[in-house]
Design a protein around this motif. Structure first.
Motif, PDB file in Angstrom:
ATOM      1  N   LEU A 286     -80.770   3.699 -64.351  1.00 56.89           N
ATOM      2  CA  LEU A 286     -79.768   3.075 -63.491  1.00 56.89           C
ATOM      3  C   LEU A 286     -80.428   2.052 -62.576  1.00 56.89           C
ATOM      4  CD1 LEU A 286     -76.771   3.284 -62.154  1.00 56.89           C
ATOM      5  CD2 LEU A 286     -77.957   4.640 -60.450  1.00 56.89           C
ATOM      6  N   LEU A 288     -79.308  -0.129 -59.234  1.00 52.55           N
ATOM      7  CA  LEU A 288     -78.240  -0.159 -58.235  1.00 52.55           C
ATOM      8  C   LEU A 288     -78.623  -1.080 -57.085  1.00 52.55           C
ATOM      9  CD1 LEU A 288     -76.747   3.190 -56.853  1.00 52.55           C
ATOM     10  CD2 LEU A 288     -76.655   1.060 -55.618  1.00 52.55           C
TER      11      LEU A 288
ATOM     12  N   GLU B 121     -97.945   1.036 -65.374  1.00 48.25           N
ATOM     13  CA  GLU B 121     -96.529   1.297 -65.099  1.00 48.25           C
ATOM     14  C   GLU B 121     -96.173   2.768 -65.284  1.00 48.25           C
ATOM     15  OE1 GLU B 121     -93.882  -1.175 -64.174  1.00 48.25           O
ATOM     16  OE2 GLU B 121     -93.445   0.843 -63.538  1.00 48.25           O
ATOM     17  N   ILE B 128     -89.224   4.429 -65.321  1.00 49.74           N
ATOM     18  CA  ILE B 128     -88.675   3.455 -64.360  1.00 49.74           C
ATOM     19  C   ILE B 128     -89.658   2.302 -64.153  1.00 49.74           C
ATOM     20  CG2 ILE B 128     -87.821   3.119 -62.019  1.00 49.74           C
ATOM     21  CD1 ILE B 128     -87.281   6.106 -61.863  1.00 49.74           C
ATOM     22  N   PRO B 129     -89.215   1.082 -64.364  1.00 49.75           N
ATOM     23  CA  PRO B 129     -90.141  -0.062 -64.264  1.00 49.75           C
ATOM     24  C   PRO B 129     -90.394  -0.504 -62.823  1.00 49.75           C
ATOM     25  CG  PRO B 129     -87.980  -0.829 -64.941  1.00 49.75           C
ATOM     26  CD  PRO B 129     -87.877   0.667 -64.811  1.00 49.75           C
ATOM     27  N   ASN B 133     -91.283  -4.319 -61.294  1.00 48.82           N
ATOM     28  CA  ASN B 133     -90.288  -4.965 -60.437  1.00 48.82           C
ATOM     29  C   ASN B 133     -90.856  -5.334 -59.081  1.00 48.82           C
ATOM     30  OD1 ASN B 133     -87.377  -5.325 -61.488  1.00 48.82           O
ATOM     31  ND2 ASN B 133     -88.056  -3.408 -62.399  1.00 48.82           N
ATOM     32  N   GLU B 136     -93.021  -8.461 -59.912  1.00 54.78           N
ATOM     33  CA  GLU B 136     -92.410  -9.664 -60.461  1.00 54.78           C
ATOM     34  C   GLU B 136     -91.173 -10.098 -59.712  1.00 54.78           C
ATOM     35  OE1 GLU B 136     -93.730 -11.404 -63.257  1.00 54.78           O
ATOM     36  OE2 GLU B 136     -95.242 -10.112 -62.337  1.00 54.78           O
ATOM     37  N   TYR B 137     -90.436  -9.128 -59.191  1.00 52.36           N
ATOM     38  CA  TYR B 137     -89.121  -9.474 -58.683  1.00 52.36           C
ATOM     39  C   TYR B 137     -89.083  -9.500 -57.161  1.00 52.36           C
ATOM     40  CZ  TYR B 137     -84.145 -10.108 -58.903  1.00 52.36           C
ATOM     41  OH  TYR B 137     -82.890 -10.635 -58.786  1.00 52.36           O
ATOM     42  N   TYR B 138     -89.884  -8.646 -56.551  1.00 54.69           N
ATOM     43  CA  TYR B 138     -89.883  -8.596 -55.083  1.00 54.69           C
ATOM     44  C   TYR B 138     -91.095  -9.312 -54.504  1.00 54.69           C
ATOM     45  CZ  TYR B 138     -86.227  -5.212 -55.804  1.00 54.69           C
ATOM     46  OH  TYR B 138     -85.068  -4.612 -56.199  1.00 54.69           O
ATOM     47  N   ASN B 139     -91.783 -10.093 -55.342  1.00 56.98           N
ATOM     48  CA  ASN B 139     -93.022 -10.712 -54.870  1.00 56.98           C
ATOM     49  C   ASN B 139     -92.792 -11.753 -53.785  1.00 56.98           C
ATOM     50  OD1 ASN B 139     -91.788 -12.375 -56.718  1.00 56.98           O
ATOM     51  ND2 ASN B 139     -93.653 -13.000 -57.728  1.00 56.98           N
ATOM     52  N   ASN B 140     -91.571 -12.311 -53.726  1.00 58.04           N
ATOM     53  CA  ASN B 140     -91.273 -13.284 -52.665  1.00 58.04           C
ATOM     54  C   ASN B 140     -90.428 -12.692 -51.550  1.00 58.04           C
ATOM     55  OD1 ASN B 140     -92.411 -15.662 -54.003  1.00 58.04           O
ATOM     56  ND2 ASN B 140     -90.822 -15.190 -55.500  1.00 58.04           N
ATOM     57  N   ASP B 141     -90.091 -11.441 -51.688  1.00 53.63           N
ATOM     58  CA  ASP B 141     -89.207 -10.831 -50.704  1.00 53.63           C
ATOM     59  C   ASP B 141     -90.052  -9.909 -49.830  1.00 53.63           C
ATOM     60  OD1 ASP B 141     -86.927 -10.048 -49.356  1.00 53.63           O
ATOM     61  OD2 ASP B 141     -85.790  -9.618 -51.181  1.00 53.63           O
ATOM     62  N   GLN B 285     -82.013  -1.383 -52.977  1.00 48.03           N
ATOM     63  CA  GLN B 285     -81.861  -1.258 -54.423  1.00 48.03           C
ATOM     64  C   GLN B 285     -82.371   0.101 -54.862  1.00 48.03           C
ATOM     65  OE1 GLN B 285     -81.990  -4.328 -56.854  1.00 48.03           O
ATOM     66  NE2 GLN B 285     -81.171  -5.571 -55.206  1.00 48.03           N
ATOM     67  N   LEU B 286     -81.737   0.633 -55.875  1.00 49.08           N
ATOM     68  CA  LEU B 286     -82.172   1.906 -56.437  1.00 49.08           C
ATOM     69  C   LEU B 286     -82.546   1.731 -57.895  1.00 49.08           C
ATOM     70  CD1 LEU B 286     -82.136   5.167 -56.164  1.00 49.08           C
ATOM     71  CD2 LEU B 286     -79.966   4.958 -57.360  1.00 49.08           C
ATOM     72  N   PHE B 287     -83.654   2.352 -58.283  1.00 55.09           N
ATOM     73  CA  PHE B 287     -84.055   2.418 -59.686  1.00 55.09           C
ATOM     74  C   PHE B 287     -84.097   3.884 -60.066  1.00 55.09           C
ATOM     75  CE2 PHE B 287     -85.451  -1.978 -60.164  1.00 55.09           C
ATOM     76  CZ  PHE B 287     -85.625  -2.351 -58.845  1.00 55.09           C
TER      77      PHE B 287
END
Lengths: 415, 415
Positions: A286, A288, B121, B128-129, B133, B136-141, B285-287
């Motif tokens: 999931l 979310l 990983e 869960i990736p 994440n 790659e995805y939160y690297n600017n946040d 966000q939830l993973f």
């Protein structure tokens, strides 16, 4: 090798403004907005007027600008901008799900021909990195199912109807709060969710669904008695974009679902979005997060811009396998249908009936309906009815969907 | 440019066998296992005996092998293998959280010096990736908070104690089912979760926490009355790995939490894992996914192997900023502490008490305790007590943690 990114921005609404703020606040990315094209120069803006014009060519003809970020509403105008930008050899980042759902394959080809990237993480699930994860993380895994709450407006309304508000009250409140548009059709009739589903199906199964081939039924016709039914049964009504693969066939539609408390999406309330991915190896996952809002959506745009520093492009690996997938229409759904009168209810042709209720205010049935039968009516406009898919349980989400042969068998078994 | 990947595999237990099966079943990745090194040649294996030896050098000295996948239990032996492999210019994929938590910076340096990738990983959250994440995805946040259920064994036990089983019964059942080891210390005392937290803190905040500086308190001392308390209040007890950043300080620990029904992790049951990430722009966000198991974990390993085709390496972008983060120990926690007697309870020094209960079987207090006070006792061994952190609400997770000045203020306010 990191590239210098010079951005031309189309649109300076909620997400565009958010992007400007987010770019300003992050110290982790070197990218700058050079010019912003808008429709209305007279509006007051938070930044220097020199940034703005109404002339698209100020961006499209500027060779220094190597990234076009497209954040406008009008999808036909966006088509002109995005195709021109790709042809000019500029990378494009877009949040325009309608544009992409209508022109997906053409835009992918155009990006490939011109050796540029076309990224659109912000178009599905706001801040949730679902496209990137489908591309990068599930690219070697075989997916069986993807479904989710991908429209924050309807999820907000459904949260409120779940708490006892009527649909009309909840919609009005959502409009007052700015969560819903004055003409809410795209959200409440499930069009917005359908555009997003088309993108999910592409990255999950490699299949391009024609947007007009995908059934979208929303929540406009939800009555108080439907909300009460769900509450009494300990269920919740959620609008799910649903995609599943059975052998070489893909099933995809948008419809309200009656989900039980152990469903992953049960606690996903208000403006939150969630996507469930089921894969052969990694099992059920999931994702979310906030599905809308200025900064959450801008953060997804930012993440795409950041990836361009490394020349990132979607690979569409699932599209490259040899399998020919087809869109499947011959199956049955287990559904709850309520109607204002028993006569109206009897007009709906069930393949099999499991439960019936007949009362003063309304009647309902639970049973199996062939998908082809559902297609015969414009349910969004049918004010006498409300329909919701009934998954048997969270473990058996796909069990509510039966292939033609399975449903024939089941129907025989039950009758 | 895609590379041909030739794999040398260390370990052929649950995950190793899963990897072999997963590699065989996927048509989407070209990679092959050339040799497998194991401890015990006499065990019966599902594949040809020619694949196996007990000689590590058969892999480490083989120039054709460019990827070492390390899936053994012994972290000191793994250290020898991984460091040698990196020094030999081989990429390494590992699922060994203990190895990595102990030697993180050294292994990162070694990979960099030898221009190879070190990916892991599968070491956190199974399928869960989350590392990818964060990278790659939160690297600017800018992240403010990361917390999650990262140990499936304890989550399974807590699910059962939540349903009325005693801790001992639930542990025994988990052992019978193969979810828990005969010596369950690493899981039930929170060591496993702590190793994973060290990795999360690195990728979320760029901060390398010494594993022995992180407090880990598990669930071994959970009594029936604690489970009953949670149930009566509509709460659940979950073992959370918790990391938060306040200015340039990082707080991190593993402890049971009493969470309310609207907490993202409330419905995460049995062997599922979940990680919540809170960021400045993308919000919460939830993973969620399977935290363990042969195929789910192997799918994470496979995903790392796949990324190596494109020479993927972690960037550790958050480690490269100029900020100097320190590990913060001067704060207070809002906690529930139960004890077998009132006398025992009185021995615990609360900075402030909010609720007290005294009864025949046990007593409990809810209040603020200074973290430095907590550190004075080995809670895992203190069989008279059970402690759980009390977050005020899901929206205010970090409110249960107060900086030194805030807690002084609050204590003054309350007294």
């Amino acid at each position: 090798m990191k590239k210098q990114l010079t951005i031309g921005l189309f649109g300076f609404g909620c997400v565009g403004t958010g992007l400007y703020e987010v770019l300003n606040k992050t110290t982790l990315l070197q990218a700058s907005i050079k010019h912003i094209v808008i429709k209305d120069l007279s509006k007051k803006r938070i930044i220097d007027a020199n940034y703005f014009s109404t002339d698209a060519d100020r961006i499209l003809d500027d060779e220094e600008i190597n990234v076009v970020v497209e954040l406008i509403n009008d999808y036909e105008a966006a088509y002109e901008i995005v195709t021109k930008a790709l042809k000019s050899g500029k990378h494009v980042v877009s949040a325009n799900k309608k544009l992409i759902a209508y022109y997906l394959d053409e835009l992918i080809s155009l990006a490939k021909e011109n050796q540029v990237s076309f990224l659109y993480e912000a178009s599905v699930g706001g801040s949730i990195p679902i496209i990137r994860n489908l591309e990068e993380y599930y690219n070697n895994d075989s997916l069986s199912n993807i479904n989710g709450i991908v429209n924050g407006t309807t999820n907000y309304i459904l949260t409120k109807t779940g708490e006892g508000e009527s649909f009309d009250e909840a919609l009005k409140n959502a409009q007052d709060l700015g969560f819903a548009e004055l003409d809410p059709t795209s959200d409440v009739d499930g069009f917005d969710a359908k555009y997003k589903l088309v993108l999910l199906l592409k990255h999950a199964f490699g299949f391009t669904a024609k947007q007009d081939a995908v059934w979208n039924y929303g929540i406009r016709q939800l009555k108080d008695w439907d909300a009460t039914y769900a509450r009494e049964k300990g269920l919740k009504i959620k609008l799910l974009a649903f995609g599943t693969r059975i052998n070489n066939q893909v099933i995809g539609f948008v419809a309200p679902h009656l989900i039980p408390a152990n469903h992953f999406a049960f606690n996903v309330e208000n403006e939150f979005n969630a996507v469930v991915v089921e894969a052969l190896f990694s099992d059920k996952q999931l994702f979310l997060g906030k599905g809308a809002g200025s900064h959450p959506t801008a953060s997804a745009v930012l993440s795409d811009i950041s990836a361009l520093q490394f020349d990132y492009a979607y690979e569409y690996k699932k599209s490259k396998t040899e399998e020919r997938l087809t869109f499947e229409n011959d199956f049955s759904l287990k559904v709850y249908v309520s109607a204002t009168t028993q006569e109206k209810l009897d007009e709906v042709e069930f393949a099999d009936t499991l439960e019936t209720y007949s009362g003063q205010s309304h009647s309902y049935k639970i049973g199996l309906i062939r998908y082809s039968e559902i297609q015969k009516m414009d349910w969004n406009a049918a004010s006498e009815y409300f329909l919701a898919v009934v998954p048997d349980s969270v473990e058996l989400d796909t069990k509510s969907i039966l292939s033609a042969s399975e449903s024939t068998e089941l129907i025989e078994e039950l009758s």
